[in-house]
Scaffold this active site. Sequence first.
Site, mmCIF file in Angstrom:
data_model
loop_
_atom_site.group_PDB
_atom_site.id
_atom_site.type_symbol
_atom_site.label_atom_id
_atom_site.label_comp_id
_atom_site.label_asym_id
_atom_site.label_seq_id
_atom_site.Cartn_x
_atom_site.Cartn_y
_atom_site.Cartn_z
ATOM 1 N N GLY A 447 -5.967 3.998 7.446
ATOM 2 C CA GLY A 447 -6.398 4.085 8.845
ATOM 3 C C GLY A 447 -5.629 3.812 9.254
ATOM 4 O O GLY A 447 -5.118 4.783 10.504
ATOM 5 N N GLU A 680 -4.270 -2.570 -3.393
ATOM 6 C CA GLU A 680 -2.869 -2.720 -3.068
ATOM 7 C C GLU A 680 -2.286 -2.747 -4.211
ATOM 8 O O GLU A 680 -3.215 -3.161 -5.074
ATOM 9 C CB GLU A 680 -3.021 -4.097 -2.513
ATOM 10 C CG GLU A 680 -1.319 -4.534 -2.377
ATOM 11 C CD GLU A 680 -1.250 -5.300 -4.044
ATOM 12 O OE1 GLU A 680 -0.331 -5.654 -4.060
ATOM 13 O OE2 GLU A 680 -2.222 -6.414 -4.306
ATOM 14 N N HIS A 709 3.370 -4.937 4.242
ATOM 15 C CA HIS A 709 3.319 -5.914 4.252
ATOM 16 C C HIS A 709 5.181 -6.389 4.719
ATOM 17 O O HIS A 709 5.627 -7.308 4.491
ATOM 18 C CB HIS A 709 3.031 -6.972 3.756
ATOM 19 C CG HIS A 709 1.310 -6.995 4.198
ATOM 20 N ND1 HIS A 709 1.404 -7.738 5.342
ATOM 21 C CD2 HIS A 709 -0.078 -6.364 3.715
ATOM 22 C CE1 HIS A 709 0.310 -7.309 5.602
ATOM 23 N NE2 HIS A 709 -0.826 -6.405 4.641
#
EC number: 2.1.1.14
Length: 772
Positions: A447, A680, A709
């Site tokens: 997104g 994830e 991340h």
Amino acid sequence: MTTKSAAAAARATVYGYPRQGPNRELKKAIEGYWKGRVTADALRATAAELRRTTWRQLAGAGIDEVPTGDFSYYDHVLDTTVMVGAIPDRHRDAVATDPLDGYFAMARGTQDVAPLEMTKWFDTNYHYLVPELGPDTVFAADSAKQVAELTEALGLGLAARPVLVGPVTYLLLAKPAPGAPADFEPLTLLDRLLPVYAEVLADLRAAGAEWVQLDEPALVQDRTPAELNAAGRAYRDLGALADRPKLLVASYFDRLGEALPVLAKAPVEGLALDFTEAAAANLDALAAVGGLPRKRLIAGVVDGRNIWVNDLEKSLARLGTLLGLADRVDVAASCSLLHVPLDAAAERDIAPQILCWLAFARQKTLEIVTLAKGLARGTDTITAELAANRAALASRANSPITRDPAVRARTGAVTEADTRRAQPYAERAAAQRAHLRLPLLPTTTIGSFPQTGELRTARADLRGGRIDTAGYEERVKAEIQEVISFQEQTGLDVLVHGEAERNDMVQYFAEQLTGYLATQHGWVQSYGTRYVRPPILAGDISRPEPMTVRWTAYAQSLTDRPVKGMLTGPVTMLAWSFVRDDQPLGDTARQVALALRDEVGDLEAAGTSVIQVDEPALRETLPLRTEDRPAYLSWATEAFRLTTGGARPGTQIHTHMCYAEFGDIVQAIDDLDADVISLEAARSHMQVARELAAHGYPREAGPGVYDIHSPRVPSALEAAELLRTGLKAIPAERLWVNPDCGLKTRGWPETRSSLRNLVTAARTVRGELPAS
């Protein structure tokens, strides 16, 4: 209350405090260090000053015993990994060369070395770095950080209590290291770990610690007899040490249940228990085991996770009941104040009549001090505080902000049919394939795209009046054009508009819904240097007008490829807000779901054929006790289906989840009835794909192949190998290719390279598939 002499020992304390500083000084110093603009010495100096300021403020407010060791550059579980010497083999050279850089490498990874896995800290929105342990793990004590911070506090003339993650919780949070047997249980290393804790305790005692707190929140979860026996053995052995400080074992977030008798009879000097409404059963359980004679009890009666003012009279009554159950009762918040913002007094845009309802960390500290004073000296010493508290509670209860009859009528009219799509998945999938005409292994992103400095500056300029709305919107349009153009050139199949206009995936919607309050300074740590400002859900929820349609439609006008509409789901809207505590969560979730349902309908009307309703918090909010989960999952999945139940069969509904353990909610994921789910998977090596396959999950899924991340750029070969692993569990006609999460926190250079590699990997593996 019992005798005044019994109450006289009452003291005020906390388990931990927000780390960032009033202006997020820690975040700025750490990120400056990563970019080479701040030296290591300057970073350490900033950190030391923040610690000193916090301790002085706590002591000045009347806290009798300040915590040490709770401060962290990134994560307190990672700090524990360093303390016990459990450095993964792949990071040992980096840690040996430069401990600070090695520490950050474990947290974030490097281009050549993957970081530790990251997941949610119990049922909070805080993330911790998962320890990696195996049969060959060798522990070695390194108490330098803990001793140094205790020494700093003692040097200020303060009574200080070091706070450590307890050995049982540390092992229960760990996972088998790469190469370890899949069925390896880290808890089997307890006898190897306890001598390391003994050495750390001895070091802290030598440095002047009278008490040390060992946090064992894992014991509020369902635990096997073997795990409970391990906890009993751990504290029997630590309690038998000759050279140690007094031990305080702390639990929080829920009731201790079967673990309470184990800890009550352990040879330790004190227990810290949660006595808020979420864990009220601890009171009866404590009485059932005969209390804690000759032990210290720290009573967590102030909610450390929410921001509403405490009901002081109710807490005092509970404290009075506890006085007869322990040798000494002290007062605290239910858990570390890490989970709430720093200071409500900094909020200038919230009306005073509403601000008095709120208690952030500093206000909670004052509540703790007031309760301790009232307990020790009698309620006649806090009459002014009690009167102000009663007025604040009454103001909130009677405010028209909290109740909207129209919203309540609509929520009450919801039927079962509203929570189900009209067509079964098989029919929807056929309609969507015919309409979207996507290739096998379709590529997309989750997104958001990088929030550049220019975007943040434009947003700040708009708030400051330096540019007008038209100027700001032109900047957003330019960013959307760039994002769409890049995705087309890269070859992504389903595009996103990049969310340039959004400050946060929850706050953005909260600011457009009635019933929410936004803060200006209510920052809370999510992980590392990532801070969020959870909005405050104060009243009934409705949507005055469309929230996302304009920008999604604009992005779609720039391309022939489908552009996803992006919404944040009702459970996540609750989980990442400070929720109201005056009605059941399920009722609030239905209100949010109906507002989002309207947005889904408006997106469809504007021509959006792919809509993603993110629910990354579905697993995070799962109750810690198994017996409490069915009720939660019932209303949580119903709220999602209420959001999407009115969508047309040709509209493909996506959802997304990240950074949690999904294996125990696969049935709930199925019950959402989304057409596509992205999850994830990069750090966990496609574990969730195997879990979905084991369940027989029938719909489409995109287990992530790019860990967003970490700043490292995964190669096309690495992404392709993860895809091949995913294909062993999920057939090609149902497998999507995407990153783990949104790209908001990444920079453009790494984003471009990573997504190009992702598309290359998809094309490579697509070419390896047998011809249909």
